[in-house]
Design an enzyme around this catalytic site. Sequence first.
Site, PDB file in Angstrom:
ATOM      1  N   THR A   1       0.831  -1.202   0.000  1.00 24.58           N
ATOM      2  CA  THR A   1       0.000   0.000   0.000  1.00 24.58           C
ATOM      3  C   THR A   1       0.869   1.257   0.000  1.00 24.58           C
ATOM      4  O   THR A   1       0.594   2.227  -0.721  1.00 24.58           O
ATOM      5  CB  THR A   1      -0.932   0.020   1.226  1.00 24.58           C
ATOM      6  OG1 THR A   1      -1.787  -1.128   1.186  1.00 24.58           O
ATOM      7  CG2 THR A   1      -1.796   1.271   1.238  1.00 24.58           C
TER       8      THR A   1
ATOM      9  N   TRP B   1       2.422   1.635  -3.413  1.00 26.49           N
ATOM     10  CA  TRP B   1       1.433   2.039  -4.415  1.00 26.49           C
ATOM     11  C   TRP B   1       1.335   3.561  -4.469  1.00 26.49           C
ATOM     12  O   TRP B   1       1.153   4.142  -5.532  1.00 26.49           O
ATOM     13  CB  TRP B   1       0.065   1.446  -4.083  1.00 26.49           C
ATOM     14  CG  TRP B   1      -0.980   1.759  -5.116  1.00 26.49           C
ATOM     15  CD1 TRP B   1      -1.285   1.034  -6.240  1.00 26.49           C
ATOM     16  CD2 TRP B   1      -1.872   2.885  -5.125  1.00 26.49           C
ATOM     17  NE1 TRP B   1      -2.305   1.634  -6.947  1.00 26.49           N
ATOM     18  CE2 TRP B   1      -2.674   2.775  -6.294  1.00 26.49           C
ATOM     19  CE3 TRP B   1      -2.069   3.974  -4.287  1.00 26.49           C
ATOM     20  CZ2 TRP B   1      -3.656   3.710  -6.609  1.00 26.49           C
ATOM     21  CZ3 TRP B   1      -3.039   4.905  -4.607  1.00 26.49           C
ATOM     22  CH2 TRP B   1      -3.820   4.769  -5.750  1.00 26.49           C
ATOM     23  N   HIS B   2       1.469   4.198  -3.317  1.00 26.36           N
ATOM     24  CA  HIS B   2       1.347   5.651  -3.267  1.00 26.36           C
ATOM     25  C   HIS B   2       2.564   6.365  -3.845  1.00 26.36           C
ATOM     26  O   HIS B   2       2.455   7.522  -4.271  1.00 26.36           O
ATOM     27  CB  HIS B   2       1.121   6.123  -1.825  1.00 26.36           C
ATOM     28  CG  HIS B   2      -0.277   5.903  -1.332  1.00 26.36           C
ATOM     29  ND1 HIS B   2      -0.707   4.700  -0.811  1.00 26.36           N
ATOM     30  CD2 HIS B   2      -1.352   6.723  -1.302  1.00 26.36           C
ATOM     31  CE1 HIS B   2      -1.982   4.797  -0.469  1.00 26.36           C
ATOM     32  NE2 HIS B   2      -2.400   6.015  -0.754  1.00 26.36           N
ATOM     33  N   GLY B   3       3.710   5.717  -3.855  1.00 20.35           N
ATOM     34  CA  GLY B   3       4.893   6.373  -4.398  1.00 20.35           C
ATOM     35  C   GLY B   3       6.111   5.480  -4.344  1.00 20.35           C
ATOM     36  O   GLY B   3       6.240   4.614  -3.463  1.00 20.35           O
TER      37      GLY B   3
END
Length: 345
Positions: free
Chosen positions: A316, A319-321
């Site tokens: 997670t 996924w954001h960066g």
Amino acid sequence: MVFADLFFIYVFLPLCLICYGLAKKLSTKNIVLIVFSLIFYAWGEPLWILLLLFSSFFNWFIGILIGKFRDTPRAKLAVGGGILVDILLLLIFKYSAFIVENLNAVSGAAIPVPQITLPIGISFYTFQALSYVIDVYRGTVAAQKNPITFGTYIALFPQLIAGPIVQYKTVEEQLSHRRETTAQFAAGIGRFTIGLGKKVLIANQVGALWDTVAALPGTSLSAGTAWLGAIAFTFQIYFDFSGYSDMAIGLGKMLGFEFLENFDYPYLSRSITEYWRRWHISLGTWFREYVYIPLGGNRGGLPRQILNLIIVWGLTGLWHGASWNFLLWGLYYGVILIIEKVWLQ
């Protein structure tokens, strides 16, 4: 192009709605949506439109193969190949520089770091494609035989660049049998306006305050100014993201689609566990259905559950960066969630 642009509001959207309204057959409406969605995407990313088209056609073809060879080893090979290619695309276009930088740091090598511009929305439409091929393999949905219909699902501009992550099974019927009503269109306008207000009237304004505080040297920050900046950022990130989700849901309603909610007043949560059930709901749902549960979820004992949570929250974060900052941020929340689930129920 973004939803808050005057060009989008006064030119692009009216032209899209007029052409969409003039189309009588649903198949023609889907073609209109694909054309306008590609224009929308190409407005800022003309080169990466080829990647979007490839992802759409490839995953449509994988779905056809899975449907054709259902209950045979070939179906497993097809879904495995589809997942592998989708993940490779993410690794190449989003994480290659991060991977090479860390390989160089660990090994002392001097591998040239790829300078690849991140394609807008690749994390969103790749996750949508992954959920589709997995659900076709599971038998949750039937393979979509019409490439135009499937392309509409992948490229639909309301949720293309900022979500929510729309799973195919939630819009399967709407892609082929939707009907637009005046009440639904009016509700869509209202929802879009609320989202636009969140973005322009709140997020942009408190975001300017956060930018001002963030630019100050740390040595000149008072405690009050630091807290003011932190609170401003807290409101900016929520009203910006939830505003875009509201606008996407509103645009979907105008076009006859009903997208699931993506935020549910997360700042009213009483725990981190509850917070993550209310914040970016579509992403949390995706990881639960396609990573956490397949890994075993809370089955197999407490140690396995903790490992599964660590894996999910590490992913997670990434996924954001593509940076250690995001990975550690994800693991940070994973640890808090484990503490809550195990000891603070």
